[in-house]
Design a protein around this motif. Sequence first.
Motif, mmCIF file in Angstrom:
data_model
loop_
_atom_site.group_PDB
_atom_site.id
_atom_site.type_symbol
_atom_site.label_atom_id
_atom_site.label_comp_id
_atom_site.label_asym_id
_atom_site.label_seq_id
_atom_site.Cartn_x
_atom_site.Cartn_y
_atom_site.Cartn_z
ATOM 1 N N GLY A 130 14.180 52.400 30.392
ATOM 2 C CA GLY A 130 15.180 53.434 30.636
ATOM 3 C C GLY A 130 16.555 52.863 30.904
ATOM 4 N N LEU A 131 16.621 51.788 31.681
ATOM 5 C CA LEU A 131 17.901 51.161 31.996
ATOM 6 C C LEU A 131 18.563 50.607 30.739
ATOM 7 C CD1 LEU A 131 20.000 50.146 34.063
ATOM 8 C CD2 LEU A 131 18.612 48.060 34.277
ATOM 9 N N LEU A 132 17.802 49.928 29.903
ATOM 10 C CA LEU A 132 18.351 49.374 28.663
ATOM 11 C C LEU A 132 18.845 50.482 27.734
ATOM 12 C CD1 LEU A 132 15.731 46.547 28.041
ATOM 13 C CD2 LEU A 132 18.142 46.240 28.656
ATOM 14 N N GLY A 133 18.081 51.551 27.630
ATOM 15 C CA GLY A 133 18.506 52.683 26.810
ATOM 16 C C GLY A 133 19.759 53.339 27.371
ATOM 17 N N THR A 134 19.842 53.433 28.693
ATOM 18 C CA THR A 134 21.014 54.026 29.339
ATOM 19 C C THR A 134 22.247 53.170 29.113
ATOM 20 O OG1 THR A 134 19.627 55.084 31.007
ATOM 21 C CG2 THR A 134 21.964 54.817 31.545
ATOM 22 N N VAL A 135 22.107 51.861 29.261
ATOM 23 C CA VAL A 135 23.238 50.947 29.034
ATOM 24 C C VAL A 135 23.747 51.090 27.604
ATOM 25 C CG1 VAL A 135 23.851 48.496 28.793
ATOM 26 C CG2 VAL A 135 22.637 49.284 30.830
ATOM 27 N N SER A 136 22.835 51.076 26.651
ATOM 28 C CA SER A 136 23.222 51.214 25.254
ATOM 29 C C SER A 136 23.914 52.555 25.008
ATOM 30 C CB SER A 136 21.989 51.084 24.353
ATOM 31 O OG SER A 136 22.324 51.365 23.023
ATOM 32 N N SER A 137 23.368 53.616 25.549
ATOM 33 C CA SER A 137 23.948 54.944 25.366
ATOM 34 C C SER A 137 25.330 55.053 26.003
ATOM 35 C CB SER A 137 23.029 56.015 25.953
ATOM 36 O OG SER A 137 21.820 56.062 25.246
ATOM 37 N N LEU A 138 25.491 54.524 27.206
ATOM 38 C CA LEU A 138 26.796 54.584 27.874
ATOM 39 C C LEU A 138 27.857 53.805 27.098
ATOM 40 C CD1 LEU A 138 25.783 54.323 31.641
ATOM 41 C CD2 LEU A 138 26.628 56.340 30.403
ATOM 42 N N GLY A 140 27.802 53.332 23.865
ATOM 43 C CA GLY A 140 28.070 54.164 22.695
ATOM 44 C C GLY A 140 28.985 55.335 23.012
ATOM 45 N N ILE A 141 28.768 55.979 24.155
ATOM 46 C CA ILE A 141 29.634 57.090 24.572
ATOM 47 C C ILE A 141 31.047 56.582 24.820
ATOM 48 C CG2 ILE A 141 30.087 58.719 26.458
ATOM 49 C CD1 ILE A 141 26.983 59.012 26.663
ATOM 50 N N TYR A 142 31.159 55.450 25.498
ATOM 51 C CA TYR A 142 32.478 54.872 25.764
ATOM 52 C C TYR A 142 33.206 54.558 24.458
ATOM 53 C CZ TYR A 142 36.060 51.546 27.154
ATOM 54 O OH TYR A 142 37.258 50.898 27.306
ATOM 55 N N GLN A 143 32.504 53.929 23.536
ATOM 56 C CA GLN A 143 33.142 53.572 22.256
ATOM 57 C C GLN A 143 33.517 54.829 21.478
ATOM 58 O OE1 GLN A 143 30.131 50.783 20.815
ATOM 59 N NE2 GLN A 143 31.632 49.155 20.999
ATOM 60 N N ALA A 144 32.678 55.846 21.502
ATOM 61 C CA ALA A 144 33.004 57.089 20.785
ATOM 62 C C ALA A 144 34.203 57.780 21.425
ATOM 63 C CB ALA A 144 31.795 58.017 20.791
#
Length: 152
Positions: A130-138, A140-144
């Motif tokens: 969950g932590l790894l998925g959250t880091v990746s998602s955050l 991605g959101i920041y870059q978007a």
Amino acid sequence: PQDEDGLVRGLSVLSNLANQLYYPCEHVAWAADAGIVRVGSQKWWTLSTALWAFSLLLGILRSLRVLSQLRRKLRRHEWTSSPLSQKETKAQAKAEVLSILANVADLSNAIHWLPPGFLWAGRFPPWLVGLLGTVSSLIGIYQASRGGNSEA
């Protein structure tokens, strides 16, 4: 772009190919689990996850290459280029570093989801997945939110 080197282009094409193969494999696996097609889903899930991991690895290698080129460019043109050009190059380097971090987090999870016996497959506790998925998602959101540009 013409200024992009052959290795970066080649890694991009291979990553795109892996992604194009990943999608139908994942759909066959899902269809098998749903009983729409009569094939064993596990081999299709494994193949799709391996293609996903391969694409992520290629993305990491591509970003490392681009980052190396950007650092070289900054060193070479430190005194001759305009401040705006340096700022843009530094922003692009930051974006590549963030892409590497997101891809490493996703690659770690992809390996976790492969069959046991391959590296650390199946060994992550749920909180780490969950932590790894959250880091990746955050990331991605920041870059978007920055339009793919990380100047902030």
